[in-house]
Design a protein around this motif. Structure first.
Motif, mmCIF file in Angstrom:
data_model
loop_
_atom_site.group_PDB
_atom_site.id
_atom_site.type_symbol
_atom_site.label_atom_id
_atom_site.label_comp_id
_atom_site.label_asym_id
_atom_site.label_seq_id
_atom_site.Cartn_x
_atom_site.Cartn_y
_atom_site.Cartn_z
ATOM 1 N N SER A 84 0.841 -1.203 0.000
ATOM 2 C CA SER A 84 0.000 0.000 0.000
ATOM 3 C C SER A 84 0.870 1.244 0.000
ATOM 4 O O SER A 84 1.869 1.299 0.708
ATOM 5 C CB SER A 84 -0.897 0.052 1.233
ATOM 6 O OG SER A 84 -1.719 -1.081 1.294
ATOM 7 N N VAL A 85 0.451 2.246 -0.797
ATOM 8 C CA VAL A 85 1.145 3.530 -0.791
ATOM 9 C C VAL A 85 0.132 4.653 -0.648
ATOM 10 O O VAL A 85 -1.025 4.529 -1.066
ATOM 11 C CB VAL A 85 1.962 3.769 -2.094
ATOM 12 C CG1 VAL A 85 3.158 2.829 -2.175
ATOM 13 C CG2 VAL A 85 1.090 3.668 -3.339
ATOM 14 N N ALA A 86 0.617 5.743 -0.054
ATOM 15 C CA ALA A 86 -0.129 6.996 -0.082
ATOM 16 C C ALA A 86 0.610 7.906 -1.048
ATOM 17 O O ALA A 86 1.850 7.994 -1.014
ATOM 18 C CB ALA A 86 -0.190 7.618 1.313
ATOM 19 N N ILE A 87 -0.142 8.551 -1.930
ATOM 20 C CA ILE A 87 0.456 9.434 -2.936
ATOM 21 C C ILE A 87 -0.085 10.837 -2.725
ATOM 22 O O ILE A 87 -1.311 11.044 -2.740
ATOM 23 C CB ILE A 87 0.115 8.940 -4.364
ATOM 24 C CG1 ILE A 87 0.571 7.495 -4.549
ATOM 25 C CG2 ILE A 87 0.766 9.845 -5.406
ATOM 26 C CD1 ILE A 87 0.163 6.886 -5.886
ATOM 27 N N ASP A 88 0.838 11.784 -2.499
ATOM 28 C CA ASP A 88 0.456 13.195 -2.388
ATOM 29 C C ASP A 88 0.593 13.833 -3.768
ATOM 30 O O ASP A 88 1.636 13.687 -4.421
ATOM 31 C CB ASP A 88 1.366 13.930 -1.399
ATOM 32 C CG ASP A 88 1.247 13.382 0.017
ATOM 33 O OD1 ASP A 88 0.133 12.995 0.404
ATOM 34 O OD2 ASP A 88 2.274 13.330 0.714
ATOM 35 N N ILE A 89 -0.437 14.557 -4.159
ATOM 36 C CA ILE A 89 -0.484 15.182 -5.485
ATOM 37 C C ILE A 89 -0.778 16.661 -5.298
ATOM 38 O O ILE A 89 -1.594 17.035 -4.437
ATOM 39 C CB ILE A 89 -1.585 14.515 -6.355
ATOM 40 C CG1 ILE A 89 -1.269 13.022 -6.543
ATOM 41 C CG2 ILE A 89 -1.718 15.216 -7.711
ATOM 42 C CD1 ILE A 89 -2.398 12.228 -7.182
ATOM 43 N N GLU A 90 -0.102 17.510 -6.089
ATOM 44 C CA GLU A 90 -0.331 18.954 -5.953
ATOM 45 C C GLU A 90 -1.794 19.275 -6.234
ATOM 46 O O GLU A 90 -2.413 18.683 -7.115
ATOM 47 C CB GLU A 90 0.545 19.734 -6.939
ATOM 48 C CG GLU A 90 0.167 19.479 -8.369
ATOM 49 C CD GLU A 90 0.722 20.515 -9.354
ATOM 50 O OE1 GLU A 90 0.852 21.691 -8.989
ATOM 51 O OE2 GLU A 90 1.023 20.110 -10.490
ATOM 52 N N THR A 91 -2.341 20.201 -5.447
ATOM 53 C CA THR A 91 -3.726 20.630 -5.652
ATOM 54 C C THR A 91 -3.748 21.757 -6.678
ATOM 55 O O THR A 91 -3.107 22.792 -6.472
ATOM 56 C CB THR A 91 -4.343 21.117 -4.328
ATOM 57 O OG1 THR A 91 -4.379 20.015 -3.414
ATOM 58 C CG2 THR A 91 -5.756 21.628 -4.549
ATOM 59 N N PRO A 92 -4.467 21.582 -7.776
ATOM 60 C CA PRO A 92 -4.522 22.645 -8.786
ATOM 61 C C PRO A 92 -5.486 23.754 -8.370
ATOM 62 O O PRO A 92 -6.241 23.597 -7.396
ATOM 63 C CB PRO A 92 -5.046 21.903 -10.019
ATOM 64 C CG PRO A 92 -5.888 20.817 -9.462
ATOM 65 C CD PRO A 92 -5.259 20.408 -8.152
ATOM 66 N N ASP A 93 -5.486 24.851 -9.120
ATOM 67 C CA ASP A 93 -6.447 25.925 -8.871
ATOM 68 C C ASP A 93 -7.857 25.383 -9.038
ATOM 69 O O ASP A 93 -8.113 24.492 -9.855
ATOM 70 C CB ASP A 93 -6.244 27.065 -9.884
ATOM 71 C CG ASP A 93 -4.922 27.777 -9.636
ATOM 72 O OD1 ASP A 93 -4.381 27.638 -8.525
ATOM 73 O OD2 ASP A 93 -4.433 28.442 -10.565
ATOM 74 N N GLU A 94 -8.754 25.962 -8.273
ATOM 75 C CA GLU A 94 -10.186 25.653 -8.393
ATOM 76 C C GLU A 94 -10.492 24.169 -8.255
ATOM 77 O O GLU A 94 -11.331 23.622 -8.964
ATOM 78 C CB GLU A 94 -10.737 26.187 -9.728
ATOM 79 C CG GLU A 94 -10.705 27.700 -9.774
ATOM 80 C CD GLU A 94 -11.003 28.258 -11.148
ATOM 81 O OE1 GLU A 94 -11.646 27.550 -11.929
ATOM 82 O OE2 GLU A 94 -10.589 29.385 -11.411
ATOM 83 N N PHE A 95 -9.763 23.494 -7.353
ATOM 84 C CA PHE A 95 -10.040 22.090 -7.059
ATOM 85 C C PHE A 95 -10.555 22.038 -5.637
ATOM 86 O O PHE A 95 -9.800 22.092 -4.676
ATOM 87 C CB PHE A 95 -8.759 21.265 -7.207
ATOM 88 C CG PHE A 95 -8.950 19.787 -6.944
ATOM 89 C CD1 PHE A 95 -9.533 18.960 -7.893
ATOM 90 C CD2 PHE A 95 -8.516 19.221 -5.756
ATOM 91 C CE1 PHE A 95 -9.684 17.602 -7.660
ATOM 92 C CE2 PHE A 95 -8.659 17.854 -5.511
ATOM 93 C CZ PHE A 95 -9.255 17.050 -6.471
ATOM 94 N N ASP A 96 -11.867 22.004 -5.502
ATOM 95 C CA ASP A 96 -12.486 22.028 -4.192
ATOM 96 C C ASP A 96 -13.067 20.644 -3.940
ATOM 97 O O ASP A 96 -14.117 20.303 -4.480
ATOM 98 C CB ASP A 96 -13.585 23.100 -4.149
ATOM 99 C CG ASP A 96 -14.202 23.204 -2.773
ATOM 100 O OD1 ASP A 96 -13.556 22.764 -1.798
ATOM 101 O OD2 ASP A 96 -15.330 23.711 -2.669
ATOM 102 N N ALA A 97 -12.361 19.841 -3.160
ATOM 103 C CA ALA A 97 -12.794 18.457 -2.947
ATOM 104 C C ALA A 97 -12.840 18.155 -1.460
ATOM 105 O O ALA A 97 -12.135 18.776 -0.672
ATOM 106 C CB ALA A 97 -11.840 17.496 -3.638
#
Ligand SMILES: Cc1cc2nc3c(=O)[nH]c(=O)nc-3n(C[C@H](O)[C@H](O)[C@H](O)COP(=O)(O)OP(=O)(O)OC[C@H]3O[C@@H](n4cnc5c(N)ncnc54)[C@H](O)[C@@H]3O)c2cc1C
Length: 211
Positions: A18-31
């Motif tokens: 199992s891995v956790a992957i951190d990904i950059e948050t782009p503009d206007e990404f409201d999650a």
């Protein structure tokens, strides 16, 4: 968000396969934790897409997904090989079964469903709310974050793959709250049966089926 190429910030092992992957948050990404994104990779010259659920409590600068890896899978093993600085194609967020500030979150997680369950529990505590978590997996992952949640007063029960969910689900739902269920179909079936046995209307649960 239409498909965009985003940078991988980090890839961390969080337990067996199992891995956790951190990904950059782009503009206007409201999650919100519990929503999912679509990742597309090129594997052997073909585009392959799979869905992964947000497992961080928020998406402020980056967001996290947690991936369970079957070594024979077509896509997940390639995600484990990613490194910081690699680009992935992402669209979303999708899904309506996510945390919306409920005062008590009851989280039922099977296998990699523990990702969104932890993200939601952490978010609930950040907002001054409560959480209870039942997790079924023979090789539990994210153990540090589970320990931290337990130390913060969250009811946490970890069960073996073969274990019956009935008693743990009855205890977790005893204090009421919104139920969330994340995992593959076989876990969902068992979780729904355990909810009904506990006298909880499973139609009211927020459910995400991993396949
Ligand atoms: C809405 C949604 C959200 C999802 N979120 C996540 C997530 O947060 N984390 C995550 O790891 N996966 C998640 N998935 C599953 C993910 O999209 C992939 O299906 C998974 O990573 C396997 O892809 P693969 O190409 O490696 O395997 P494939 O080549 O597609 O092979 C199928 C593999 O899927 C897995 N699988 C299928 N059914 C089951 C099952 N009943 N029990 C256990 N494993 C099974 C096995 O590893 C199996 O080998 C989600 C799926 C959906 C539909």
């Amino acid at each position: 968000m239409d498909e965009r190429s985003l940078s991988v910030v980090a890839v961390r092992s969080v337990g067996p396969d199992s891995v956790a992957i951190d990904i950059e948050t782009p503009d206007e990404f409201d999650a919100q934790p519990g929503q999912f994104v679509k990742l597309t990779l090129t594997v052997d010259g073909e585009d392959e897409s799979r869905f992964y659920t947000i497992s961080s409590p928020d998406v402020a600068d980056e967001f996290e997904i947690t991936v369970g890896i079957d070594p024979d899978g077509d896509v997940a093993p390639h995600l484990a090989d990613l490194e910081a600085g690699d680009e992935v194609r992402v669209s979303g967020p999708f899904g309506s079964d996510y945390y919306e500030g409920e005062s008590r979150a009851v989280l039922l997680a099977g296998g990699p469903g523990i990702g969104p369950a932890i993200g939601i529990a952490e978010r609930a505590l950040q907002e001054g709310n409560e959480a209870a978590l039942v997790y079924r997996d023979d090789d539990p992952i994210h153990e540090e974050r589970l320990d931290a949640l337990e130390a913060d007063g969250v009811f946490v029960t970890v069960l073996d793959e073969d274990a019956d969910l009935t008693d743990a689900v009855a205890e977790a739902t005893d204090g009421g709250g919104q139920v969330f269920v994340y995992g593959f179909a076989d876990f969902l079936d068992d979780a729904m049966a355990a909810l009904e046995a506990a006298g909880v209307d499973s139609d009211e649960a927020k459910v995400e089926n991993f396949g």
